[in-house]
Design an enzyme around this catalytic site. Structure first.
Site, PDB file in Angstrom:
ATOM      1  N   ASN A 153       0.809  -1.233   0.000  1.00  0.00           N
ATOM      2  CA  ASN A 153       0.000   0.000   0.000  1.00  0.00           C
ATOM      3  C   ASN A 153       0.837   1.275   0.000  1.00  0.00           C
ATOM      4  O   ASN A 153       0.419   2.284  -0.566  1.00  0.00           O
ATOM      5  CB  ASN A 153      -1.014  -0.020   1.147  1.00  0.00           C
ATOM      6  CG  ASN A 153      -0.355   0.038   2.504  1.00  0.00           C
ATOM      7  OD1 ASN A 153       0.672  -0.595   2.715  1.00  0.00           O
ATOM      8  ND2 ASN A 153      -0.925   0.777   3.413  1.00  0.00           N
ATOM      9  N   GLU A 251       3.955  -4.636  12.462  1.00  0.00           N
ATOM     10  CA  GLU A 251       2.937  -3.581  12.378  1.00  0.00           C
ATOM     11  C   GLU A 251       1.845  -4.087  11.447  1.00  0.00           C
ATOM     12  O   GLU A 251       2.111  -4.347  10.268  1.00  0.00           O
ATOM     13  CB  GLU A 251       3.555  -2.271  11.864  1.00  0.00           C
ATOM     14  CG  GLU A 251       4.513  -1.627  12.860  1.00  0.00           C
ATOM     15  CD  GLU A 251       3.878  -1.309  14.216  1.00  0.00           C
ATOM     16  OE1 GLU A 251       2.637  -1.148  14.287  1.00  0.00           O
ATOM     17  OE2 GLU A 251       4.616  -1.245  15.220  1.00  0.00           O
ATOM     18  N   CYS A 285      -3.198   1.785   6.393  1.00  0.00           N
ATOM     19  CA  CYS A 285      -3.479   1.035   7.625  1.00  0.00           C
ATOM     20  C   CYS A 285      -4.206   1.910   8.622  1.00  0.00           C
ATOM     21  O   CYS A 285      -4.952   1.411   9.461  1.00  0.00           O
ATOM     22  CB  CYS A 285      -2.191   0.491   8.211  1.00  0.00           C
ATOM     23  SG  CYS A 285      -0.962   1.762   8.477  1.00  0.00           S
ATOM     24  N   GLU A 466       7.765   2.108  15.474  1.00  0.00           N
ATOM     25  CA  GLU A 466       8.596   2.571  14.365  1.00  0.00           C
ATOM     26  C   GLU A 466       8.666   4.095  14.403  1.00  0.00           C
ATOM     27  O   GLU A 466       7.959   4.757  15.162  1.00  0.00           O
ATOM     28  CB  GLU A 466       8.002   2.112  13.035  1.00  0.00           C
ATOM     29  CG  GLU A 466       7.918   0.611  12.932  1.00  0.00           C
ATOM     30  CD  GLU A 466       7.842   0.139  11.491  1.00  0.00           C
ATOM     31  OE1 GLU A 466       6.728  -0.028  10.988  1.00  0.00           O
ATOM     32  OE2 GLU A 466       8.918  -0.064  10.885  1.00  0.00           O
TER      33      GLU A 466
HETATM   34  P1  NAP Z   1       0.324  -9.314   3.616  1.00  0.00           P
HETATM   35  O1  NAP Z   1      -0.435 -10.219   2.723  1.00  0.00           O
HETATM   36  O2  NAP Z   1       0.443  -9.695   5.054  1.00  0.00           O
HETATM   37  O3  NAP Z   1       1.774  -9.163   2.948  1.00  0.00           O
HETATM   38  C1  NAP Z   1       2.757  -8.320   3.486  1.00  0.00           C
HETATM   39  C2  NAP Z   1       4.120  -8.813   3.071  1.00  0.00           C
HETATM   40  O4  NAP Z   1       4.351 -10.094   3.650  1.00  0.00           O
HETATM   41  C3  NAP Z   1       4.294  -8.982   1.566  1.00  0.00           C
HETATM   42  O5  NAP Z   1       5.610  -8.639   1.202  1.00  0.00           O
HETATM   43  C4  NAP Z   1       4.078 -10.477   1.387  1.00  0.00           C
HETATM   44  O6  NAP Z   1       4.707 -11.022   0.249  1.00  0.00           O
HETATM   45  C5  NAP Z   1       4.738 -11.010   2.630  1.00  0.00           C
HETATM   46  N1  NAP Z   1       4.317 -12.350   3.020  1.00  0.00           N
HETATM   47  C6  NAP Z   1       3.192 -13.013   2.648  1.00  0.00           C
HETATM   48  N2  NAP Z   1       3.174 -14.246   3.232  1.00  0.00           N
HETATM   49  C7  NAP Z   1       4.304 -14.332   3.970  1.00  0.00           C
HETATM   50  C8  NAP Z   1       4.865 -15.349   4.787  1.00  0.00           C
HETATM   51  N3  NAP Z   1       4.244 -16.521   4.994  1.00  0.00           N
HETATM   52  N4  NAP Z   1       6.057 -15.125   5.385  1.00  0.00           N
HETATM   53  C9  NAP Z   1       6.698 -13.951   5.202  1.00  0.00           C
HETATM   54  N5  NAP Z   1       6.218 -12.951   4.438  1.00  0.00           N
HETATM   55  C10 NAP Z   1       5.027 -13.136   3.840  1.00  0.00           C
HETATM   56  O7  NAP Z   1      -0.265  -7.829   3.612  1.00  0.00           O
HETATM   57  P2  NAP Z   1      -0.692  -6.966   2.365  1.00  0.00           P
HETATM   58  O8  NAP Z   1      -1.969  -7.513   1.832  1.00  0.00           O
HETATM   59  O9  NAP Z   1       0.471  -6.821   1.448  1.00  0.00           O
HETATM   60  O10 NAP Z   1      -0.927  -5.536   3.047  1.00  0.00           O
HETATM   61  C11 NAP Z   1      -2.124  -5.122   3.599  1.00  0.00           C
HETATM   62  C12 NAP Z   1      -2.082  -5.252   5.121  1.00  0.00           C
HETATM   63  O11 NAP Z   1      -1.001  -4.496   5.655  1.00  0.00           O
HETATM   64  C13 NAP Z   1      -3.331  -4.665   5.763  1.00  0.00           C
HETATM   65  O12 NAP Z   1      -3.759  -5.539   6.782  1.00  0.00           O
HETATM   66  C14 NAP Z   1      -2.837  -3.359   6.376  1.00  0.00           C
HETATM   67  O13 NAP Z   1      -3.570  -2.890   7.473  1.00  0.00           O
HETATM   68  C15 NAP Z   1      -1.438  -3.731   6.769  1.00  0.00           C
HETATM   69  N6  NAP Z   1      -0.605  -2.542   6.945  1.00  0.00           N
HETATM   70  C16 NAP Z   1      -0.225  -2.190   8.221  1.00  0.00           C
HETATM   71  C17 NAP Z   1       0.535  -1.045   8.441  1.00  0.00           C
HETATM   72  C18 NAP Z   1       0.965  -0.633   9.826  1.00  0.00           C
HETATM   73  O14 NAP Z   1       1.899   0.164   9.949  1.00  0.00           O
HETATM   74  N7  NAP Z   1       0.324  -1.117  10.870  1.00  0.00           N
HETATM   75  C19 NAP Z   1       0.941  -0.273   7.336  1.00  0.00           C
HETATM   76  C20 NAP Z   1       0.537  -0.665   6.062  1.00  0.00           C
HETATM   77  C21 NAP Z   1      -0.227  -1.812   5.875  1.00  0.00           C
HETATM   78  P3  NAP Z   1       3.889 -11.248  -1.126  1.00  0.00           P
HETATM   79  O15 NAP Z   1       3.455  -9.903  -1.574  1.00  0.00           O
HETATM   80  O16 NAP Z   1       4.907 -11.850  -2.017  1.00  0.00           O
HETATM   81  O17 NAP Z   1       2.744 -12.142  -0.797  1.00  0.00           O
END
Ligand code: NAP
Length: 489
Positions: A153, A251, A285, A466
Site C-alpha cells: 500500500n 505492524e 493502515c 517505528e
Molecule cells: P500481507 O499479505 O500480510 O503481505 C505483506 C508482506 O508479507 C508482503 O511482502 C508479502 O509477500 C509477505 N508475506 C506473505 N506471506 C508471507 C509469509 N508466509 N512469510 C513472510 N512474508 C510473507 O499484507 P498486504 O496484503 O500486502 O498488506 C495489507 C495489510 O497491511 C493490511 O492488513 C494493512 O492494514 C497492513 N498494513 C499495516 C501497516 C501498519 O503500519 N500497521 C501499514 C501498512 C499496511 P507477497 O506480496 O509476495 O505475498
C-alpha cells in the site's frame, strides 16, 4: 508498450533476470497492461543475498557513523531528484493518485534525512561506577543482518521507514517488498546503491513467497525481522520465529474509528472523515473505516458524508482529474466487494457506493466506488473486520461514554480520532482510547518521520514503535562496557 524488465541487486551487482523467471507487475487501473517484469528469485538466490549481507554487515558496522549518514543523505537527495520518475512507477504498479505518490516519495526521502541527522546527536551514555579508576558506559551496536518485509500500500514509504533506521544503526538489510509492487523498491535500492552503499549492505528479495519463505526466514544469519502487513501473516511470522533468537517487529492491520460528537464542527468532521476514509482508496493502515456518531447529529452527518462520497472522481492515478484511484488488484477488488455484500446480507444499509463501475475504461481496472454503510451494529463483520478499501461503516451512539466504548470495541488498536470543541472531552478521549495513535479534530493517521508510530492489540503491539528515536531502538542492541583504566588504584 514493452514492460520494463527490472534487474535484481545481489552483492552490489545489478543482474538481469532470465525471461522465464519473472513476475509480471500489472497496472491496477487497467489490468490488461503489464508495467514491469521483476525477477522471481529462487531459494538459492535468497541465500546468496544473506551470504552477501553477512559480509556487508561487517563492513558497514565498521564504516564511520558520519559516512553512513552521508550515504543516507545522498540517497534522500537522489529520491527527491527522481521524484517524478519514481512517482510515475508508483502510480503504475499500485494505482494511487499522482499527488499521493508524490507525497510518498518526498516523505520517504525525509526518513533518510531524519535518521542521518541522528548521527550528529550524542551517542551512548556514561554511567557512574563506584570502582576506582573505572569508567562504565553503554553503547549501541547493530544487530547484523535484518530482514524487512513490506506490503503494497505504501511500497516506498514502508521500506524507507524501516531501512533508514536499520542502516544508520549499522545493519545490513534484506528487503522483501510485496509482489504486487516491487518496482519502487528497486528505485530505493538504486538510490542507496548510487549513493555509495557498500556491496551486500542492501539486498532485494523479490519472488514468490511460497518459493522463498524458508530461505528468507530460516537463514541462521538473520538477527531481526521488521514486518508490516496483515495481522494473519504477522501471526504466522511470530510463530515461525518464536523459538529463535530473532527480534520481531510487526505492524499489522487496523479498524480505525473516528468519533463525531454532538458539539463537533460538522464541516471539519465530514471533510476530514471523507479524506481519511477514501484517500488512497482506503488502503492506508490508518484509514478511517468506522465512524461513531452522536444520534443528535447523525442524520445531518450521514447526508453530508454521502455528498462527499458522491463528489469523489474515480479514475486512473495518472489522470490529474482523478481524486481516487483503483484498488491494488482484482483479487483485492473482489474481496472488498464481498465485505460490502456481507454487510448488506447482515442487515446494514449501503447508503452510497459499494459497486465496481461497469463502464469502460474503468471496468478494466480494480475500481470500487466510495462506500458509506449505515445501520451498522456491533455484531456485523463490517464493524469488526478490516476491509482495506474505500468503505466506511457508520454506527450511531448516545453520548461520549458509549462512543468511547464503541471505539474500544475492536481487536485492533492502531488509530482513533474524535471531533469535538470540548477540551475536557478531548483529553478524556485521549486517556481512555486503546490505540497507538489518537488525535483530536484530525484524521486517523500516522504523522511525521520523527514521531513514533505503531499499534496496540492485533494492530501489532510490538514493544518498540517505528519512526522517531523509538524506531532506532529496534535495530540496535545495547552493550554495557566497564573499563578499568587505572590499574594502580
Ligand atoms: P500481507 O499479505 O500480510 O503481505 C505483506 C508482506 O508479507 C508482503 O511482502 C508479502 O509477500 C509477505 N508475506 C506473505 N506471506 C508471507 C509469509 N508466509 N512469510 C513472510 N512474508 C510473507 O499484507 P498486504 O496484503 O500486502 O498488506 C495489507 C495489510 O497491511 C493490511 O492488513 C494493512 O492494514 C497492513 N498494513 C499495516 C501497516 C501498519 O503500519 N500497521 C501499514 C501498512 C499496511 P507477497 O506480496 O509476495 O505475498
Amino acid at each position: 508498450m514493452r514492460p520494463k524488465a527490472v534487474p535484481r541487486l545481489v552483492d552490489g551487482q545489478w543482474r538481469m533476470p532470465a525471461e522465464d523467471a519473472c513476475i509480471d507487475v500489472v497496472d491496477p487501473a487497467d489490468v490488461r497492461r503489464i508495467v514491469g517484469r521483476v525477477p522471481a528469485m529462487s531459494a538459492g538466490e535468497i541465500t546468496e543475498l544473506y551470504d552477501a549481507a553477512a559480509k556487508g554487515a561487517q563492513r558497514w558496522r565498521a564504516t564511520p557513523l558520519l559516512e553512513r549518514a552521508r550515504v543516507l543523505v545522498d540517497a534522500a537527495a537522489d529520491l527527491r531528484r527522481r521524484r517524478d520518475e519514481i512517482a510515475a512507477d508508483l502510480v503504475a504498479e499500485m494505482g494511487k493518485t499522482r499527488a499521493e505518490a508524490t507525497v510518498e516519495v518526498v516523505k520517504s526521502a525525509d526518513f533518510f534525512d531524519y535518521y542521518a541527522s541522528l548521527a550528529r546527536q550524542p551517542y551512548g551514555q556514561l554511567i557512574a561506577d563506584g570502582r576506582p579508576g573505572t569508567q562504565t558506559s553503554v553503547r549501541n551496536e547493530p544487530l547484523g543482518v535484518v530482514c524487512l518485509i513490506t506490503p503494497w500500500n505504501d511500497p516506498l514509504l514502508t521500506p524507507a521507514r524501516k531501512a533508514a533506521p536499520a542502516l544508520i544503526a549499522g545493519n545490513a538489510v534484506v528487503l522483501k517488498p510485496a509482489s504486487e509492487t516491487p518496482l519502487v523498491a528497486v528505485h530505493l535500492a538504486r538510490s542507496l546503491h548510487d549513493a555509495g552503499l557498500p556491496a551486500g549492505v542492501l539486498g532485494l528479495a523479490v519472488g514468490r513467497i511460497s518459493v522463498i519463505e524458508a530461505a528468507l526466514l530460516d537463514d541462521p544469519r538473520l538477527a531481526a525481522v521488521s514486518f508490516t502487513g496483515s495481522t494473519a501473516i504477522g501471526r504466522v511470522l511470530r510463530r515461525r520465529l518464536a523459538d529463535r533468537n530473532v527480534r520481531v517487529q510487526a505492524e499489522l492491520g487496523g479498524k480505525n474509528a473516528s468519533v463525531v460528537l454532538a458539539d463537533a464542527d460538522l464541516d471539519l468532521a465530514v471533510s476530514t472523515v471523507a479524506a481519511a476514509s477514501f484517500g488512497q482508496t482506503g488502503q492506508r493502515c490508518t484509514a478511517t473505516s468506522r465512524v461513531v456518531v452522536d444520534r443528535k447529529i447523525a442524520d445531518e452527518f450521514v447526508a453530508a458524508l454521502v455528498n462527499a462520497a458522491a463528489a469523489v472522481r474515480l479514475g486512473a492515478g495518472d489522470d490529474p482529474a482523478s481524486t481516487m484511484g483503483p484498488l491494488v488488484s482484482r483479487r483485492h477488488q473482489v474481496d472488498v466487494l464481498a465485505h460490502v455484500e456481507r454487510a448488506r446480507s447482515q442487515g446494514a444499509t449501503i447508503a452510497f457506493g459499494g459497486a465496481a463501475p461497469s463502464d469502460e475504461p474503468l471496468s478494466h481496472g480494480c475500481f470500487v466506488t466510495p462506500t458509506v454503510v449505515t445501520d451498522v451494529d456491533p455484531s456485523m463483520s463490517i464493524w469488526r473486520d478490516e476491509v482495506f478499501g474505500p468503505v466506511v461503516a457508520v454506527r450511531v451512539v448516545d453520548g461520549f461514554d458509549e462512543a468511547v466504548r464503541a471505539v474500544n470495541d475492536s481487536a485492533y488498536g492502531l488509530a482513533a480520532s474524535v471531533f469535538t470543541r470540548d477540551l475536557a472531552q478531548s483529553y478524556a478521549f485521549v486517556d481512555r482510547v486503546d490505540t497507538g495513535q489518537v488525535s483530536v479534530n484530525l484524521p486517523t493517521s500516522g504523522w511525521d518521520v520523527h514521531m513514533p508510530f505503531g499499534g496496540f492489540g492485533d494492530s501489532g503491539g510490538s514493544t518498540v514503535k517505528e519512526q522517531g528515536l523509538e524506531g532506532l531502538r529496534f535495530y540496535s542492541r545495547v552493550k554495557t562496557v566497564a573499563i578499568r583504566f587505572d590499574t594502580t588504584s
